[in-house]
Design an enzyme around this catalytic site. Structure first.
Site, PDB file in Angstrom:
ATOM      1  N   LYS A  92      76.831  74.497  28.058  1.00 46.82           N
ATOM      2  CA  LYS A  92      77.165  75.313  26.940  1.00 46.82           C
ATOM      3  C   LYS A  92      78.658  75.322  26.650  1.00 46.82           C
ATOM      4  O   LYS A  92      79.376  75.398  27.435  1.00 46.82           O
ATOM      5  CB  LYS A  92      76.521  76.776  27.274  1.00 46.82           C
ATOM      6  N   HIS A  94      80.184  77.594  24.406  1.00 47.68           N
ATOM      7  CA  HIS A  94      80.322  78.903  23.978  1.00 47.68           C
ATOM      8  C   HIS A  94      79.905  80.026  25.018  1.00 47.68           C
ATOM      9  O   HIS A  94      79.276  79.845  26.066  1.00 47.68           O
ATOM     10  CB  HIS A  94      79.874  79.172  22.534  1.00 47.68           C
TER      11      HIS A  94
END
Length: 173
Positions: A92, A94
């Site tokens: 990921k 973010h």
């Protein structure tokens, strides 16, 4: 224990017959669908308890690769009263970025899986855990399809254990 898990998988129709393409790309005349079967709380509870009872003293954290192994990791976590972590399929970028959700650094981690065929998903999980600082020497799968996964992991210095082998299920069917 092996007999109980095999019987439960058969009872909850985790074995499907037909023509299937596995995640490894291999073709098969049967499919072991633990993802769907584990949506049944009784089956999931039995799998979690079986793994926790047999391997609970050997780990500090239990881990599962998203999606299929996460419910199993949670069930083992609850049965063993130990934390779990999730290994994302993709890192990921973010929020709290990373591949691992949970604290694994310098901890002895048990990686769980629903079904192991060639070991590709498990290899990904082992590498992610090692890169995150975990200590990992053992993987437990619900079903080993006995198609090279154990040998692949052995080459990485990791032991594959299973609650049941595909041949044991097929011999009961």
């Amino acid at each position: 224990m092996v007999n109980e898990i095999a019987e439960i998988l058969i009872k909850y129709n985790a074995i499907k017959f037909g023509e299937f393409t596995l995640a490894s790309g291999a073709k098969s005349t049967y499919y072991i669908d633990i993802k769907t079967a584990s949506t049944n709380p009784m089956l999931l509870r039995e799998i979690g308890k079986a793994i926790a009872d047999k391997y609970g003293s050997e780990f500090e954290v239990v881990a599962g690769v998203a999606v299929g192994a996460v419910p199993i990791a949670v069930a083992v976590s609850l049965a063993a009263n130990k934390p779990y972590c999730i290994i994302r399929k993709e890192e990921k970028d973010h929020g709290l970025a990373g591949k691992i959700v949970g604290d694994i650094k310098d901890k002895k981690v048990l990686l769980v899986e629903d079904v192991v065929t060639s070991g590709g998903s498990v290899v990904y999980g082992i590498e992610a855990l090692k890169n995150g600082g975990a200590i990992i020497g053992k993987v437990v799968t619900v079903v080993d399809r006995e198609q090279g996964g154990a040998e692949k992991l052995k080459g990485m210095g990791v032991e594959l254990n299973s609650l049941v082998r595909a041949s044991e299920i097929m011999n009961r069917k």
